[in-house]
Scaffold this active site. Structure first.
Site, PDB file in Angstrom:
ATOM      1  CD  GLU A  97      -2.741  -0.584   2.708  1.00  0.00           C
ATOM      2  OE1 GLU A  97      -3.288  -1.578   3.291  1.00  0.00           O
ATOM      3  OE2 GLU A  97      -2.812   0.482   3.333  1.00  0.00           O
ATOM      4  CB  CYS A 110       2.687   7.453   3.033  1.00  0.00           C
ATOM      5  SG  CYS A 110       2.808   6.066   4.388  1.00  0.00           S
ATOM      6  CB  CYS A 117       5.113  -5.233  10.161  1.00  0.00           C
ATOM      7  SG  CYS A 117       6.392  -4.257  11.089  1.00  0.00           S
ATOM      8  CB  CYS A 121       2.811  -1.776  16.816  1.00  0.00           C
ATOM      9  SG  CYS A 121       4.624  -1.539  16.706  1.00  0.00           S
ATOM     10  CB  CYS A 124       0.229  -1.417  13.735  1.00  0.00           C
ATOM     11  SG  CYS A 124       0.598  -1.474  12.100  1.00  0.00           S
ATOM     12  CB  CYS A 338      -0.808   1.649   7.864  1.00  0.00           C
ATOM     13  SG  CYS A 338      -0.644   3.514   8.483  1.00  0.00           S
TER      14      CYS A 338
HETATM   15  N1  SAH Z   1       7.231   0.649  11.404  1.00  0.00           N
HETATM   16  C1  SAH Z   1       7.262   2.365  11.435  1.00  0.00           C
HETATM   17  C2  SAH Z   1       6.642   2.949  10.480  1.00  0.00           C
HETATM   18  C3  SAH Z   1       5.240   2.368   9.933  1.00  0.00           C
HETATM   19  S1  SAH Z   1       3.757   2.983  10.769  1.00  0.00           S
HETATM   20  C4  SAH Z   1       6.896   2.716  12.791  1.00  0.00           C
HETATM   21  O1  SAH Z   1       6.632   2.117  13.726  1.00  0.00           O
HETATM   22  O2  SAH Z   1       7.134   3.804  12.988  1.00  0.00           O
HETATM   23  C5  SAH Z   1       3.782   4.622  10.889  1.00  0.00           C
HETATM   24  C6  SAH Z   1       3.129   5.054  12.061  1.00  0.00           C
HETATM   25  O3  SAH Z   1       1.817   4.994  12.317  1.00  0.00           O
HETATM   26  C7  SAH Z   1       3.805   4.524  13.331  1.00  0.00           C
HETATM   27  O4  SAH Z   1       3.813   5.527  14.376  1.00  0.00           O
HETATM   28  C8  SAH Z   1       2.751   3.692  13.955  1.00  0.00           C
HETATM   29  O5  SAH Z   1       2.850   3.516  15.341  1.00  0.00           O
HETATM   30  C9  SAH Z   1       1.405   4.363  13.703  1.00  0.00           C
HETATM   31  N2  SAH Z   1       0.167   3.523  13.563  1.00  0.00           N
HETATM   32  C10 SAH Z   1       0.220   2.368  13.187  1.00  0.00           C
HETATM   33  N3  SAH Z   1      -1.150   1.929  13.194  1.00  0.00           N
HETATM   34  C11 SAH Z   1      -1.781   3.069  13.616  1.00  0.00           C
HETATM   35  C12 SAH Z   1      -3.048   3.156  14.019  1.00  0.00           C
HETATM   36  N4  SAH Z   1      -4.155   2.290  13.801  1.00  0.00           N
HETATM   37  N5  SAH Z   1      -3.513   4.527  14.502  1.00  0.00           N
HETATM   38  C13 SAH Z   1      -2.541   5.486  14.641  1.00  0.00           C
HETATM   39  N6  SAH Z   1      -1.405   5.181  14.458  1.00  0.00           N
HETATM   40  C14 SAH Z   1      -1.045   3.951  13.942  1.00  0.00           C
END
Ligand code: SAH
Length: 352
Positions: A97, A110, A117, A121, A124, A338
């Site tokens: 994406e 982006c 991944c 987290c 996510c 995302c």
């Molecule tokens: N792996 C990297 C980049 C990808 S995610 C990182 O962790 O920074 C980009 C950002 O979106 C990160 O800060 C992540 O924690 C956040 N993110 C992921 N899912 C999310 C969600 N459902 N709501 C808000 N932020 C989210």
């Protein structure tokens, strides 16, 4: 000899490497100057399209190289702000994406750095299916190239904040940054490139030592070790103090102000007390905090706080002299968080 030779990934090279490869094919090195723009400026989708390349060289290239081109399989455009979310098929059929956001200061893309991944987290969507693989430099570049070709608009900013953890695909992401900011290619200023990490500390320090001009963003999401661990499993390996210290080091090495991302999750990290602790943690640092009300993912039970609470958090943090913004939500009306577009698409395919 029966040895299987992988075809060369021609779009993952800089002009010098391309020249060396052409020499190995018996060509003159200056041919690279002719070929490189077809790959990185004109974004040709086949060797046939490269009109000023001789038939003989085209044949050699077809036999020895892959021309990585992503295929657009879906695109949604927001009626609210023109944001476009793209779903691309990679050469092996995996999906990635990417998002185009149109701001007054320019167009920002982006990009995804991995298929899936492994960081896990909690809020996510990309983490749900685990890691499939990292993207190649060519696949990273192609997300920008295809979006520029599809929209007909120049891309001026790139954020590596899509699916995946960029520092878990370090070499390819670094190569991508070098190629993207290369004067022979799209020539996107490193200052307009942001790499976001969940906090793989040794790689953050390594990136600092490369002395690039890219912005580093740390996904902090909590003011204390205990709370951070509950949201980001990587924090068990690299503690919050170490991660913030690595950001200080990044600033020392590069002079670039670091961004902290903080996704606000109702009841988990959004209290005034949390804001105060965050303020104390970051006080005196040359940094910027980006507050992001969490985007709900169907499979997870996390909700964003209401607007009032978000503003209270911001105000509290500002008392510590910290520069804070609330991320403007782009494309609210198209597939949310995302990783969700890919997930939904794969599920549709699965249903047949
Ligand atoms: N792996 C990297 C980049 C990808 S995610 C990182 O962790 O920074 C980009 C950002 O979106 C990160 O800060 C992540 O924690 C956040 N993110 C992921 N899912 C999310 C969600 N459902 N709501 C808000 N932020 C989210």
């Amino acid at each position: 000899m029966g040895v299987f030779m992988e075809k060369a990934d021609i779009k993952s090279w800089d002009q010098k490497e391309l020249g060396e490869f052409l020499v190995s094919l018996g060509e003159k090195p200056f041919r690279a100057k002719q070929l490189y723009p077809w790959l990185h400026i004109k974004h040709a989708v086949s060797f046939e399209d490269m009109t000023d390349i001789s038939k003989k060289l085209k044949e050699k290239l077809i036999n020895s190289c892959h021309l990585t081109v992503l295929r657009q399989v879906d695109m949604q455009q927001s009626k609210l702000d023109g944001t476009r979310k793209y779903l691309f098929a990679l050469p092996d059929g995996n999906l990635a994406e990417s998002v185009l956001m149109r701001y007054s200061h320019g167009n920002s893309v982006c990009v995804s750095s991995q298929v899936g991944c492994r960081m896990g987290c909690k809020f996510c969507a990309s983490a749900l299916g685990g890691l499939v693989r990292g993207l190649t430099p060519a696949e990273l570049l192609e997300q920008v190239y295809r979006i520029q070709e599809d929209s007909g608009e120049r891309v001026s900013h790139v954020v590596v904040m899509g699916m995946g953890e960029p520092l878990d695909n370090y070499g390819n992401v670094l190569k991508f940054i070098r190629l993207l900011s290369d004067g022979n290619g799209l020539n996107i200023s490193q200052r307009n490139i942001t790499v976001s990490t969940c906090g793989i500390v040794p790689k953050m320090r390594k990136l600092a030592d490369e002395k690039l001009q890219v912005t580093l963003a740390l996904s902090l999401h909590a003011p204390t070790q205990e709370k951070r661990e509950a949201l980001l499993p990587i924090a068990k390996k690299y503690g919050i103090q170490e991660a913030v210290e690595a950001c200080r080091y990044y600033f020392q090495q590069t002079g670039r102000r670091v961004t902290f991302e903080y996704s606000l999750v109702e009841g988990a990290n959004d209290s005034r007390e949390d804001a105060g602790k965050l303020g104390a943690l970051l006080q005196g640092m040359n940094c910027h905090v980006n507050l992001i009300p969490v985007n709900p993912v169907a499979e997870r039970d996390y909700r964003p706080p209401n607007r009032r609470r978000v503003l209270d958090f911001k105000n509290e943090l500002e008392k510590y002299g910290i520069n804070v913004t609330i991320r403007r939500e782009m494309g609210r009306d198209i597939d949310g968080a995302c990783g969700q577009l890919r997930k939904r698409f794969s599920e549709r395919q699965g249903e047949g």
